[in-house]
Write a protein that holds these residues in place. Structure first.
Motif, PDB file in Angstrom:
ATOM      1  N   THR A   1       0.846   2.849  -3.499  1.00  0.00           N
ATOM      2  CA  THR A   1      -0.445   3.168  -4.112  1.00  0.00           C
ATOM      3  C   THR A   1      -0.391   4.365  -5.068  1.00  0.00           C
ATOM      4  O   THR A   1      -1.010   4.320  -6.146  1.00  0.00           O
TER       5      THR A   1
ATOM      6  N   ASP B   1      -7.207  -5.678  -3.454  1.00  0.00           N
ATOM      7  CA  ASP B   1      -6.752  -5.190  -2.154  1.00  0.00           C
ATOM      8  C   ASP B   1      -5.692  -6.148  -1.612  1.00  0.00           C
ATOM      9  O   ASP B   1      -5.594  -7.307  -2.046  1.00  0.00           O
TER      10      ASP B   1
ATOM     11  N   LYS C   1       0.818  -1.211   0.000  1.00  0.00           N
ATOM     12  CA  LYS C   1       0.000   0.000   0.000  1.00  0.00           C
ATOM     13  C   LYS C   1       0.857   1.269   0.000  1.00  0.00           C
ATOM     14  O   LYS C   1       0.371   2.352  -0.352  1.00  0.00           O
TER      15      LYS C   1
ATOM     16  N   SER D   1      -2.874  -4.954  -7.228  1.00  0.00           N
ATOM     17  CA  SER D   1      -3.420  -3.697  -6.700  1.00  0.00           C
ATOM     18  C   SER D   1      -3.699  -2.703  -7.811  1.00  0.00           C
ATOM     19  O   SER D   1      -4.680  -1.948  -7.756  1.00  0.00           O
TER      20      SER D   1
END
Length: 354
Positions: free
Chosen positions: A219, A251, A216, A246
């Motif tokens: 991102t 997720d 993440k 992703s």
């Protein structure tokens, strides 16, 4: 000289210093491989982590020139039950400024991690946990620390060899070697390079590498990577697998204590075969977030059912969570590189003829 592994909850595990005696902090993880300790300690995916070896004897075959996965160990520290040769392995760790502790009850350490999940810890001379400033796993700092700063070109004797651009989140040297053994030209580029900079290199295919930290953290770059991989055959490994999933809307989540070792069973969903694979990751793609209209789920972890491989239904994108280039990996897993290069070569030939 006494040393201690101290967890953030106050639990203390005593031992003896090896390597460089200095205080460090990081997430405490464990790896279950019986061999390959040099490859583990030099794997960039362990950046920021204190690695506990479950095998009770480490260092019994020394260190071997050419077997390291990077130029120096990026892990924060190491924990082991017994160091076979403190003079040899301890000196090697000290040369790279890596602290470690031997004579630790590693079985108890692993049981603690398995029951409590991811925990921070310290290697220290004092049996008391002291707050230290350490970057969070969801920080991009870990990838920045192990990625190249400038492109690195690896040519081939064949001027018509397929050209693979390896996007470097902290790649293992054996990934590069696997591509070179198949005759590829390889350019390793920094992880943050733009789509234009990568396309200007005129690649025939892309490889998104392994690396440390939480996917993440990357991102903000997903949209650019999605537009890029729609154009070229692409393979993702480990963190690269998570990043590519992703980019198409899936997720990711943290595993309780990760998969680290050379004995993880993975079932090929297409053939029913089970491969014993090498793995090193603390995160996984959430299965229920995958769009079945876009993805074929190709591989699954036989122990916990987590996602281990994907193939996109529309674009030439394949990904695996395990390491097909690893020495303990099965020959069929290594064939994933051959399949990828074959796909790249076929596209290259069509473009030349066209």
């Amino acid at each position: 000289m006494n040393a201690y592994l101290v967890f953030e909850d106050g639990d203390v595990f005593p031992g003896e210093w090896i390597g460089t005696p200095k205080m460090v902090a990081g997430e405490v993880v464990f790896t279950t491989g019986m061999t390959g300790y040099q490859e583990v300690m030099t794997d960039p995916s362990y950046a920021g982590q204190i690695v506990t070896f479950t095998y009770p004897l480490i260092g019994n075959y020394g260190t071997v020139i050419g077997e390291s996965e990077s130029s120096a160990p990026p892990c924060t520290g190491v924990i082991m039950s017994e160091c076979y040769s403190k003079a040899d392995l301890g000196e090697w760790l000290d040369q790279h400024g890596v602290p470690g502790i031997a004579s630790v009850d590693t079985r108890a350490v692993v049981k603690k991690i398995r029951s409590k999940g991811a925990l921070r810890g310290q290697i220290t001379s004092h049996p008391i946990f002291t707050e230290m400033e350490v970057a969070s796993p969801d920080s991009v700092e870990w990838v920045e620390a192990v990625s190249v700063d400038e492109p690195v070109f690896h040519t081939s004797s064949n001027p018509h060899a397929p050209h693979i651009v390896l996007i470097d989140f902290g790649y293992k040297a054996s990934i590069l070697h696997a591509l070179q053994e198949l005759g590829c030209q390889v350019t390793v580029v920094p992880w943050y390079w733009s789509t234009k900079e990568i396309l200007d290199l005129k690649p025939d295919g892309l490889l998104f590498s392994n690396g440390p930290g939480d996917p993440k953290a990357l991102t903000p770059w997903l949209a650019g990577w999605k537009s890029l991989v729609k154009q070229l055959p692409t393979l993702g490994i480990c963190l690269g697998h998570q990043v590519l999933a992703s980019a198409f809307g899936a997720d990711t989540k943290r595993l309780p204590f990760g998969h680290r070792g050379s004995n993880h069973p993975v079932r090929n969903q297409l053939t029913g075969e089970v491969w014993i694979t090498s793995q090193n990751h603390g995160y996984t793609v959430s299965a229920d977030s995958l769009d079945p209209a876009e993805w074929v789920w190709t591989h699954v972890h036989a122990n916990d059912g987590s996602v281990e491989g994907l193939a996109h239904r529309i674009y030439p994108v394949t990904t695996v969570q395990f390491h097909p280039e690893a020495h303990p990996g099965p020959s069929d897993a290594a064939g994933l590189f051959r399949d990828f290069v074959t796909q790249v070569t076929a596209k290259k030939e069509v473009e030349v003829v066209g």
